[in-house]
Design a protein around this motif. Structure first.
Motif, PDB file in Angstrom:
ATOM      1  N   ILE A 175       0.842  -1.197   0.000  1.00 38.08           N
ATOM      2  CA  ILE A 175       0.000   0.000   0.000  1.00 38.08           C
ATOM      3  C   ILE A 175       0.876   1.245   0.000  1.00 38.08           C
ATOM      4  CG2 ILE A 175      -1.606   1.386   1.359  1.00 38.08           C
ATOM      5  CD1 ILE A 175      -2.834  -1.210   2.376  1.00 38.08           C
ATOM      6  N   THR A 176       1.823   1.292   0.919  1.00 38.02           N
ATOM      7  CA  THR A 176       2.699   2.457   1.017  1.00 38.02           C
ATOM      8  C   THR A 176       3.465   2.690  -0.277  1.00 38.02           C
ATOM      9  OG1 THR A 176       2.969   2.045   3.384  1.00 38.02           O
ATOM     10  CG2 THR A 176       4.577   3.498   2.341  1.00 38.02           C
ATOM     11  N   GLU A 177       4.025   1.642  -0.826  1.00 40.23           N
ATOM     12  CA  GLU A 177       4.795   1.770  -2.063  1.00 40.23           C
ATOM     13  C   GLU A 177       3.917   2.216  -3.220  1.00 40.23           C
ATOM     14  OE1 GLU A 177       8.182  -1.653  -1.136  1.00 40.23           O
ATOM     15  OE2 GLU A 177       6.472  -2.127  -2.427  1.00 40.23           O
ATOM     16  N   LEU A 207       1.456   3.518   9.671  1.00 42.84           N
ATOM     17  CA  LEU A 207       1.256   4.952   9.528  1.00 42.84           C
ATOM     18  C   LEU A 207       2.583   5.702   9.585  1.00 42.84           C
ATOM     19  CD1 LEU A 207      -1.149   6.786   9.086  1.00 42.84           C
ATOM     20  CD2 LEU A 207      -1.307   7.102  11.563  1.00 42.84           C
ATOM     21  N   ARG A 208       3.504   5.222  10.400  1.00 42.14           N
ATOM     22  CA  ARG A 208       4.832   5.849  10.437  1.00 42.14           C
ATOM     23  C   ARG A 208       5.520   5.738   9.085  1.00 42.14           C
ATOM     24  NH1 ARG A 208       5.168   3.404  15.541  1.00 42.14           N
ATOM     25  NH2 ARG A 208       6.381   1.658  14.703  1.00 42.14           N
ATOM     26  N   HIS A 209       5.405   4.570   8.452  1.00 40.74           N
ATOM     27  CA  HIS A 209       6.003   4.393   7.129  1.00 40.74           C
ATOM     28  C   HIS A 209       5.323   5.300   6.099  1.00 40.74           C
ATOM     29  CE1 HIS A 209       7.665   0.660   8.913  1.00 40.74           C
ATOM     30  NE2 HIS A 209       8.640   0.889   8.067  1.00 40.74           N
ATOM     31  N   MET A 210       4.003   5.437   6.190  1.00 43.91           N
ATOM     32  CA  MET A 210       3.292   6.317   5.268  1.00 43.91           C
ATOM     33  C   MET A 210       3.760   7.760   5.426  1.00 43.91           C
ATOM     34  SD  MET A 210       0.955   5.104   3.091  1.00 43.91           S
ATOM     35  CE  MET A 210      -0.404   6.255   2.938  1.00 43.91           C
ATOM     36  N   GLU A 211       3.879   8.213   6.672  1.00 42.37           N
ATOM     37  CA  GLU A 211       4.333   9.587   6.904  1.00 42.37           C
ATOM     38  C   GLU A 211       5.749   9.797   6.375  1.00 42.37           C
ATOM     39  OE1 GLU A 211       2.944  11.965  10.437  1.00 42.37           O
ATOM     40  OE2 GLU A 211       2.884   9.937  11.288  1.00 42.37           O
ATOM     41  N   ARG A 212       6.593   8.818   6.563  1.00 42.83           N
ATOM     42  CA  ARG A 212       7.971   8.941   6.099  1.00 42.83           C
ATOM     43  C   ARG A 212       8.052   8.962   4.575  1.00 42.83           C
ATOM     44  NH1 ARG A 212      11.247   4.201   8.170  1.00 42.83           N
ATOM     45  NH2 ARG A 212      10.340   3.167   6.352  1.00 42.83           N
ATOM     46  N   GLU A 213       7.235   8.147   3.913  1.00 42.82           N
ATOM     47  CA  GLU A 213       7.326   8.009   2.453  1.00 42.82           C
ATOM     48  C   GLU A 213       6.590   9.114   1.712  1.00 42.82           C
ATOM     49  OE1 GLU A 213       9.117   5.940   0.680  1.00 42.82           O
ATOM     50  OE2 GLU A 213       9.936   4.902   2.414  1.00 42.82           O
ATOM     51  N   ILE A 214       5.416   9.540   2.214  1.00 41.28           N
ATOM     52  CA  ILE A 214       4.613  10.489   1.435  1.00 41.28           C
ATOM     53  C   ILE A 214       4.197  11.706   2.244  1.00 41.28           C
ATOM     54  CG2 ILE A 214       3.711   8.579   0.052  1.00 41.28           C
ATOM     55  CD1 ILE A 214       0.969   9.237   1.416  1.00 41.28           C
TER      56      ILE A 214
END
Length: 277
Positions: A175-177, A207-214
């Motif tokens: 999802i994040t990617e 959610l941490r990964h989402m914030e970091r990526e986008i």
């Protein structure tokens, strides 16, 4: 995978997701550009609630059927009215015999010139999806994450619905990617993402990964619908809805939906949490 959308058709999480989708579609109707909706995990289109495989879970009884048997909160009325009309047209007078999934719901609320693409990998659900939406919409037997990246070249508005089964360990990562890669190609693309809430550790990590990526690419609205405290990770204690690039006036409407779903289906300790990132 053993997961099928039909096992959970019409449950509280479906109602939250579909009420949010109807609200998004209504807001986006004001845009002049045609809209392309890509549904990465489309399912079978709609669901026969008398199917013994689907009825066994009794999730529709605790969801859409329970909702329709009481005073419907204002934010859920458009969805309830639509489901009632859909059932009446199918011959179910005064009862709920079918539940429209996202493919049929979206197609029934699109404008002339808008487009829908639904992706489904299960053979049986894909065949049903194809028969139920073609030629109004396009059914594709393909990986929805990959299809999302193949639909960014036109000039229409883009809305992606991502609602995976979460039975594959890489769904959160993909999802994040996918969101990151689509936004790299189309910064104005919009997303509605559904996720289960079992424990906070899993959701917060994603959610941490989402914030970091986008986090600097596009604004996100994060809604947590907690029907009960998140102490038992073996149960679906709620769900989350995350939007990316939603219209400016969407957040308060989503807040109302989430609060009404939690008030209707949650325990006394339930709560709705909405934040803008």
């Amino acid at each position: 995978m053993n997961y099928r959308h039909g096992f959970h058709a019409g449950n509280f999480a479906d109602l939250a997701k579909h009420a949010a989708m109807l609200t998004l579609l209504r807001l986006l109707r004001n845009n002049e550009k045609p809209l392309l909706v890509v549904d990465t995990h489309a399912g079978a289109g709609y669901y026969d609630l008398s199917n013994p495989d689907f009825a066994r879970s009794k999730e529709a009884e605790a969801g859409i059927k329970y909702l329709m048997g009481r005073d419907v909160p204002e934010s859920l009325k458009p969805l309830a009215d639509y489901v009632r009309a859909k059932n009446a047209k199918a011959g179910f007078k005064g009862q709920i015999g079918i539940y429209p999934g996202s493919p049929v719901l979206i197609l029934d609320h699109q404008r002339a010139g808008d487009q829908y693409v639904g992706c489904e990998l299960r053979d049986d659900d894909y065949r049903l999806l194809h028969d139920r939406i073609e030629p109004r919409g396009q059914a594709i037997k393909a990986d929805g994450y990959k299809v999302a990246l193949q639909t960014t070249e036109g000039d229409e508005d883009l809305l992606y619905l991502i609602d995976p089964p979460f039975e594959k360990p890489d769904d959160y990562k993909r999802i994040t990617e996918t969101v990151r890669d689509v936004l790299t190609l189309r910064a104005d693309a919009r997303f509605l993402i559904w996720l289960p809430l079992k424990d906070l550790e899993t959701f917060d990590s994603w959610l941490r990964h989402m914030e970091r990526e986008i986090g600097e690419m596009a604004p996100m609205v994060v809604a947590e619908l907690r029907l009960r405290p998140l102490w038992n990770p073996m149960k679906m204690n709620g769900c989350a809805l995350v939007t990316v690039n939603a219209p400016d006036d969407f957040a308060p409407l989503l807040t109302a939906i989430c609060e009404d779903v939690v008030a209707t289906f949650g325990e006394a300790s339930g709560q709705a949490r909405i934040r803008i990132l």
